[in-house]
Design a protein around this motif. Structure first.
Motif, short mmCIF file in Angstrom:
data_model
loop_
_atom_site.label_atom_id
_atom_site.label_comp_id
_atom_site.label_asym_id
_atom_site.label_seq_id
_atom_site.Cartn_x
_atom_site.Cartn_y
_atom_site.Cartn_z
N ASP A 39 -54.19 -57.96 56.92
CA ASP A 39 -52.60 -57.99 57.83
C ASP A 39 -51.73 -58.45 57.11
O ASP A 39 -50.26 -58.23 57.05
N ALA A 40 -51.79 -59.39 56.36
CA ALA A 40 -50.88 -60.15 55.72
C ALA A 40 -50.64 -59.60 54.28
O ALA A 40 -49.18 -59.95 53.49
N GLY A 41 -51.29 -59.22 54.24
CA GLY A 41 -50.41 -58.57 52.50
C GLY A 41 -51.60 -58.80 51.59
O GLY A 41 -51.35 -58.65 50.49
N LEU A 42 -52.74 -59.94 51.20
CA LEU A 42 -53.37 -60.97 50.56
C LEU A 42 -54.63 -60.06 50.18
O LEU A 42 -54.84 -60.70 49.55
N LEU A 43 -54.89 -59.06 50.71
CA LEU A 43 -55.93 -58.19 49.80
C LEU A 43 -55.89 -56.88 49.53
O LEU A 43 -55.03 -56.57 49.97
N PRO A 44 -55.81 -56.78 48.20
CA PRO A 44 -56.34 -54.92 47.85
C PRO A 44 -56.22 -53.82 49.20
O PRO A 44 -57.31 -54.51 49.95
N GLU A 45 -55.37 -52.67 49.35
CA GLU A 45 -56.16 -52.07 50.74
C GLU A 45 -57.57 -50.81 50.12
O GLU A 45 -57.96 -50.80 49.22
N PRO A 46 -58.41 -50.93 51.69
CA PRO A 46 -59.86 -50.53 51.26
C PRO A 46 -59.60 -49.22 51.51
O PRO A 46 -58.42 -48.84 51.99
N LYS A 47 -60.58 -48.11 51.44
CA LYS A 47 -60.36 -47.70 51.51
C LYS A 47 -61.28 -46.78 53.24
O LYS A 47 -61.97 -47.26 53.31
N ARG A 48 -60.33 -46.25 53.64
CA ARG A 48 -61.01 -45.74 55.34
C ARG A 48 -62.23 -44.34 55.21
O ARG A 48 -61.49 -43.56 54.50
N VAL A 49 -63.58 -44.32 55.74
CA VAL A 49 -63.66 -43.81 55.58
C VAL A 49 -65.08 -43.22 56.26
O VAL A 49 -64.52 -43.95 57.90
N GLY A 50 -64.58 -41.78 56.98
CA GLY A 50 -65.28 -41.45 57.97
C GLY A 50 -64.30 -41.66 59.37
O GLY A 50 -63.69 -42.36 59.51
N VAL A 51 -64.17 -40.63 59.86
CA VAL A 51 -63.16 -39.96 60.94
C VAL A 51 -63.43 -39.97 62.61
O VAL A 51 -64.71 -39.32 62.35
N ILE A 52 -63.17 -40.73 63.30
CA ILE A 52 -63.68 -40.31 64.34
C ILE A 52 -62.31 -40.22 65.60
O ILE A 52 -61.93 -40.65 65.25
N ARG A 53 -63.37 -39.40 66.80
CA ARG A 53 -62.15 -39.01 67.60
C ARG A 53 -62.39 -39.70 68.66
O ARG A 53 -63.14 -39.40 69.10
N LEU A 54 -61.12 -40.64 68.82
CA LEU A 54 -61.23 -41.28 70.68
C LEU A 54 -61.25 -40.25 71.69
O LEU A 54 -60.58 -38.91 71.21
N ALA A 55 -61.81 -40.01 72.86
CA ALA A 55 -61.10 -39.61 74.23
C ALA A 55 -59.39 -38.98 74.04
O ALA A 55 -59.53 -38.18 74.63
N ASN A 56 -59.35 -40.06 74.31
CA ASN A 56 -57.76 -40.26 74.09
C ASN A 56 -57.03 -39.55 73.06
O ASN A 56 -55.71 -39.15 73.10
N GLY A 57 -57.46 -38.57 71.98
CA GLY A 57 -57.41 -37.36 70.71
C GLY A 57 -57.07 -38.32 70.04
O GLY A 57 -56.27 -37.82 68.97
N GLN A 58 -56.64 -39.65 69.73
CA GLN A 58 -56.20 -39.65 68.59
C GLN A 58 -57.91 -40.37 67.40
O GLN A 58 -58.58 -40.45 68.48
N LYS A 59 -57.49 -40.36 66.19
CA LYS A 59 -57.94 -40.19 65.02
C LYS A 59 -58.62 -42.03 65.04
O LYS A 59 -58.09 -42.92 64.79
N ARG A 60 -59.35 -42.67 64.40
CA ARG A 60 -59.98 -43.97 64.13
C ARG A 60 -61.05 -43.47 63.21
O ARG A 60 -61.76 -42.79 62.88
N SER A 61 -60.73 -44.85 61.64
CA SER A 61 -61.91 -44.70 60.71
C SER A 61 -63.38 -45.58 61.55
O SER A 61 -63.03 -46.03 62.29
N ARG A 62 -64.39 -44.62 60.96
CA ARG A 62 -65.64 -45.17 61.48
C ARG A 62 -65.81 -46.66 60.43
O ARG A 62 -66.56 -47.47 60.93
N THR A 63 -65.23 -46.43 59.54
CA THR A 63 -65.53 -47.87 58.55
C THR A 63 -64.80 -47.89 57.50
O THR A 63 -64.04 -47.39 57.10
N THR A 64 -64.95 -49.10 56.53
CA THR A 64 -64.01 -49.43 56.40
C THR A 64 -64.66 -50.08 54.26
O THR A 64 -65.57 -50.96 54.66
N ARG A 65 -64.63 -49.58 53.19
CA ARG A 65 -64.92 -50.00 52.06
C ARG A 65 -64.09 -50.17 51.54
O ARG A 65 -62.96 -49.58 51.19
N TRP A 66 -63.87 -51.58 49.87
CA TRP A 66 -63.12 -52.20 48.98
C TRP A 66 -63.92 -51.54 47.50
O TRP A 66 -65.34 -51.08 47.47
N LEU A 67 -62.96 -50.99 46.51
CA LEU A 67 -64.05 -51.26 45.84
C LEU A 67 -64.50 -52.48 45.12
O LEU A 67 -63.13 -52.93 45.29
#
Length: 95
Positions: A39-67
């Motif tokens: 959150d502070a920008g002190l680590l490399p960005e991860p890849k967001r893997v998989g998508v789920i749809r929430l009841a309100n129509g928003q999307k969220r990643s299922r899992t996060t992984r770093w190379l």
């Protein structure tokens, strides 16, 4: 399932993608600190893997992984400024 969890944490197994707990172990920090540093920008960005749809129509990643290569480079560099510079240079050299 248990075999997968044990194998994933096995130091001999070198997966290309790391979960937050694996990143925390490699950096010697707590799992919550991984997310604070991200959150502070002190680590490399991860890849967001998989998508789920929430009841309100928003999307969220299922899992996060770093190379693994990004985390290894970050460990060698020691900070994000150096990491970005070295990674950009590697990307230019590989083309």
């Amino acid at each position: 399932m248990l075999t997968f969890a044990v194998r994933r944490r096995d130091p001999e197994a070198m997966p290309d993608w790391l979960a937050d707990v694996d990143v925390a172990v490699r950096l010697g920090i707590d799992r919550a600190t991984v997310w604070k540093w991200l959150d502070a920008g002190l680590l490399p960005e991860p890849k967001r893997v998989g998508v789920i749809r929430l009841a309100n129509g928003q999307k969220r990643s299922r899992t996060t992984r770093w190379l693994r290569a990004d985390i290894d480079l970050f460990v060698v560099c020691g900070d994000m400024t150096t990491f970005r510079r070295v990674k950009a240079q590697r990307d230019r050299d590989s083309k």
